[in-house]
Design an enzyme around this catalytic site. Structure first.
Site, PDB file in Angstrom:
ATOM      1  N   LYS A 175       0.725  -1.173   0.078  1.00 22.24           N
ATOM      2  CA  LYS A 175      -0.004  -0.053  -0.026  1.00 22.24           C
ATOM      3  C   LYS A 175       0.845   1.217   0.075  1.00 22.24           C
ATOM      4  CE  LYS A 175      -1.761  -1.549   3.779  1.00 22.24           C
ATOM      5  NZ  LYS A 175      -2.333  -1.819   5.006  1.00 22.24           N
ATOM      6  N   THR A 207      -7.305   9.384   8.877  1.00 23.01           N
ATOM      7  CA  THR A 207      -6.772   8.063   8.362  1.00 23.01           C
ATOM      8  C   THR A 207      -6.544   7.097   9.209  1.00 23.01           C
ATOM      9  OG1 THR A 207      -4.555   8.938   8.331  1.00 23.01           O
ATOM     10  CG2 THR A 207      -5.708   9.210   6.331  1.00 23.01           C
ATOM     11  N   GLY A 209      -7.169   3.907  10.509  1.00 23.24           N
ATOM     12  CA  GLY A 209      -7.948   2.430  10.187  1.00 23.24           C
ATOM     13  C   GLY A 209      -8.273   2.292   8.785  1.00 23.24           C
ATOM     14  N   THR A 210      -7.294   2.907   7.869  1.00 19.58           N
ATOM     15  CA  THR A 210      -7.513   2.634   6.705  1.00 19.58           C
ATOM     16  C   THR A 210      -6.856   1.614   6.135  1.00 19.58           C
ATOM     17  OG1 THR A 210      -5.129   3.717   6.546  1.00 19.58           O
ATOM     18  CG2 THR A 210      -7.102   5.166   5.656  1.00 19.58           C
ATOM     19  N   GLY A 211      -5.711   0.795   6.714  1.00 26.10           N
ATOM     20  CA  GLY A 211      -5.464  -0.472   6.408  1.00 26.10           C
ATOM     21  C   GLY A 211      -6.554  -1.635   6.686  1.00 26.10           C
ATOM     22  N   CYS A 212      -7.043  -1.463   7.966  1.00 27.56           N
ATOM     23  CA  CYS A 212      -7.850  -2.376   8.348  1.00 27.56           C
ATOM     24  C   CYS A 212      -9.017  -2.522   7.516  1.00 27.56           C
ATOM     25  CB  CYS A 212      -8.328  -1.846   9.698  1.00 27.56           C
ATOM     26  SG  CYS A 212      -7.102  -1.963  10.878  1.00 27.56           S
TER      27      CYS A 212
HETATM   28  N1  LIG Z   1      -4.402  10.138   2.198  1.00 31.88           N
HETATM   29  C1  LIG Z   1      -4.735   9.256   1.723  1.00 31.88           C
HETATM   30  N2  LIG Z   1      -5.411   9.508   0.458  1.00 31.88           N
HETATM   31  C2  LIG Z   1      -5.871   8.528  -0.380  1.00 31.88           C
HETATM   32  N3  LIG Z   1      -5.783   7.195  -0.120  1.00 31.88           N
HETATM   33  C3  LIG Z   1      -5.121   6.847   0.932  1.00 31.88           C
HETATM   34  C4  LIG Z   1      -4.464   8.085   2.039  1.00 31.88           C
HETATM   35  N4  LIG Z   1      -3.767   7.036   3.005  1.00 31.88           N
HETATM   36  C5  LIG Z   1      -3.958   6.148   2.828  1.00 31.88           C
HETATM   37  N5  LIG Z   1      -4.712   5.735   1.591  1.00 31.88           N
HETATM   38  C6  LIG Z   1      -4.898   4.640   0.957  1.00 31.88           C
HETATM   39  O1  LIG Z   1      -5.671   3.732   2.083  1.00 31.88           O
HETATM   40  C7  LIG Z   1      -5.211   2.197   2.018  1.00 31.88           C
HETATM   41  C8  LIG Z   1      -4.502   1.847   3.412  1.00 31.88           C
HETATM   42  O2  LIG Z   1      -3.117   2.223   3.044  1.00 31.88           O
HETATM   43  P1  LIG Z   1      -2.266   2.645   4.236  1.00 31.88           P
HETATM   44  O3  LIG Z   1      -0.630   2.704   3.681  1.00 31.88           O
HETATM   45  O4  LIG Z   1      -2.574   3.899   5.146  1.00 31.88           O
HETATM   46  O5  LIG Z   1      -2.410   1.355   5.435  1.00 31.88           O
HETATM   47  P2  LIG Z   1      -2.168   1.430   6.928  1.00 31.88           P
HETATM   48  O6  LIG Z   1      -0.978   2.170   7.280  1.00 31.88           O
HETATM   49  O7  LIG Z   1      -1.975  -0.123   6.999  1.00 31.88           O
HETATM   50  O8  LIG Z   1      -3.419   1.958   7.837  1.00 31.88           O
HETATM   51  P3  LIG Z   1      -3.601   1.666   9.323  1.00 31.88           P
HETATM   52  O9  LIG Z   1      -2.488   1.229   9.910  1.00 31.88           O
HETATM   53  O10 LIG Z   1      -4.105   3.026   9.886  1.00 31.88           O
HETATM   54  O11 LIG Z   1      -4.719   0.855   9.631  1.00 31.88           O
HETATM   55  C9  LIG Z   1      -4.338   2.038   0.763  1.00 31.88           C
HETATM   56  O12 LIG Z   1      -5.075   2.034  -0.402  1.00 31.88           O
HETATM   57  C10 LIG Z   1      -3.647   3.604   0.569  1.00 31.88           C
HETATM   58  O13 LIG Z   1      -3.344   3.859  -0.804  1.00 31.88           O
HETATM   59  C1  LIG Z   2      -6.834  -2.777  17.299  1.00 30.17           C
HETATM   60  C2  LIG Z   2      -6.312  -2.151  16.117  1.00 30.17           C
HETATM   61  N1  LIG Z   2      -5.736  -2.798  15.017  1.00 30.17           N
HETATM   62  C3  LIG Z   2      -5.199  -2.375  13.933  1.00 30.17           C
HETATM   63  C4  LIG Z   2      -4.719  -1.002  13.894  1.00 30.17           C
HETATM   64  C5  LIG Z   2      -4.106  -0.314  12.980  1.00 30.17           C
HETATM   65  O1  LIG Z   2      -4.616   0.769  12.397  1.00 30.17           O
HETATM   66  C6  LIG Z   2      -5.035  -0.225  15.211  1.00 30.17           C
HETATM   67  N2  LIG Z   2      -4.953   1.199  15.434  1.00 30.17           N
HETATM   68  N3  LIG Z   2      -5.730  -0.838  16.221  1.00 30.17           N
END
Ligand SMILES: Nc1ncnc2c1ncn2[C@@H]1O[C@H](COP(=O)(O)OP(=O)(O)OP(=O)(O)O)[C@@H](O)[C@H]1O
Ligand SMILES: Cc1ncc(CO)c(N)n1
Length: 265
Positions: A175, A207, A209-212
């Site tokens: 990502k 942002t 929880g975007t990854g979750c």
């Molecule tokens: N500012 C942003 N604008 C547009 N898309 C974004 C932005 N931030 C993240 N994304 C998208 O959101 C999705 C999750 O990516 P990200 O790299 O943020 O995950 P993450 O770090 O694992 O998230 P988290 O740890 O907060 O759950 C990807 O598809 C990424 O491209």
């Molecule tokens: C419980 C939990 N899982 C995953 C993440 C990563 O975003 C968070 N902040 N909290």
């Protein structure tokens, strides 16, 4: 009507934006029946994590057994795993219940900087869980930890994706959230071809929880029988809408908007 069933094996986020809560909301929005096996309870809000309570590994095993032996699991995902003992139990149960559609979000550190996986468990991910997965979805720092590479260019990310595939997973999405590039570009690789998923980068602090949310949306698609690529494309559209229309909650990194995708349709 057949009902698609998805299981999330992850931590609870009291703030509702990440973890189990984000996963269940995403499953529901994508019309998939959501179930959970909680690995740890976090006291957490948009400002950070104030407490982490890891569950006994047996408690995680029992939750997975309970849902798999009765309701059934079409696809599962893992998020926060907390420690090696819990990881071992998850790997054992995934095998025992023949969960063949498995999305691994290799969560290591929350946006607020708090560790959600003990450091000694990072390497075990590669040995115990990644070989069982359909797809893994590291963010850039996680992909750097897993490969030992620094990933500044797309060429380096492609090389990292190849190395991750060598661990035995079917596909990888690296990502692109953690850059300051104009577009947020995710790199998909399934051993055949590289594909990218791009969206405009939104300049927002919401942002959390975007990854979750992204990995839960992939899991929902797989549970419904979509191809992996179809599931990943929908997940990208889902998270993009969720970030585009923030809810503006909390004083820190607020949650994304889990109903925005439905409203965009
Ligand atoms: N500012 C942003 N604008 C547009 N898309 C974004 C932005 N931030 C993240 N994304 C998208 O959101 C999705 C999750 O990516 P990200 O790299 O943020 O995950 P993450 O770090 O694992 O998230 P988290 O740890 O907060 O759950 C990807 O598809 C990424 O491209
Ligand atoms: C419980 C939990 N899982 C995953 C993440 C990563 O975003 C968070 N902040 N909290």
């Amino acid at each position: 009507m057949t009902i698609a069933r998805a299981l999330t094996i992850a931590g609870s986020d009291s703030g509702g934006g990440a973890g189990i809560q984000a996963d269940l909301k995403t499953f529901q929005e994508l019309r998939v029946f959501g179930m959970s096996a909680i690995t740890a309870v976090t006291a957490q809000n948009t400002l950070g994590v104030t407490g982490i309570y890891e569950l006994p590994p047996e408690a995680v095993a029992q939750q997975i057994d309970a849902v798999a032996t009765d309701l059934g699991v079409d696809a599962a995902k893992t998020g926060m795993i907390a420690n090696i003992e819990i990881m071992e139990v998850i790997a054992e149960k995934v095998r025992e219940h023949r969960i063949h559609q498995l999305v691994i979000d290799p969560v290591m550190i929350a946006k607020s900087g708090h560790a959600l996986l003990r450091e000694d468990a990072r390497d075990a991910l590669k040995r115990l869980l990644i070989p069982l997965a359909t797809v893994i979805t590291p963010n850039l720092p996680e992909a750097e930890v897993l490969t030992g590479m620094s990933l500044n260019t797309m060429e380096q990310r492609k090389e990292a994706a190849k190395r991750l595939l060598d661990l035995g997973v079917h596909a990888v999405v690296i990502k692109g959230g953690h850059t300051d590039e104009e577009e947020s570009v995710d790199l998909f690789y399934d051993g055949r071809e590289f594909r990218t998923l791009s969206a405009p980068r939104f300049h927002t602090r919401h942002t959390h929880g975007t990854g979750c949310t992204f990995s839960a949306a992939i899991t929902a698609g797989l549970a419904k029988g979509e191809s992996l690529w179809e599931a990943v494309k929908t997940a990208k559209a889902f998270i993009t809408e969720a970030i585009r229309h923030p809810l503006d909650l909390g004083k820190g990194h607020g949650p994304t908007n889990h109903w925005a995708y439905r409203q965009s349709k």
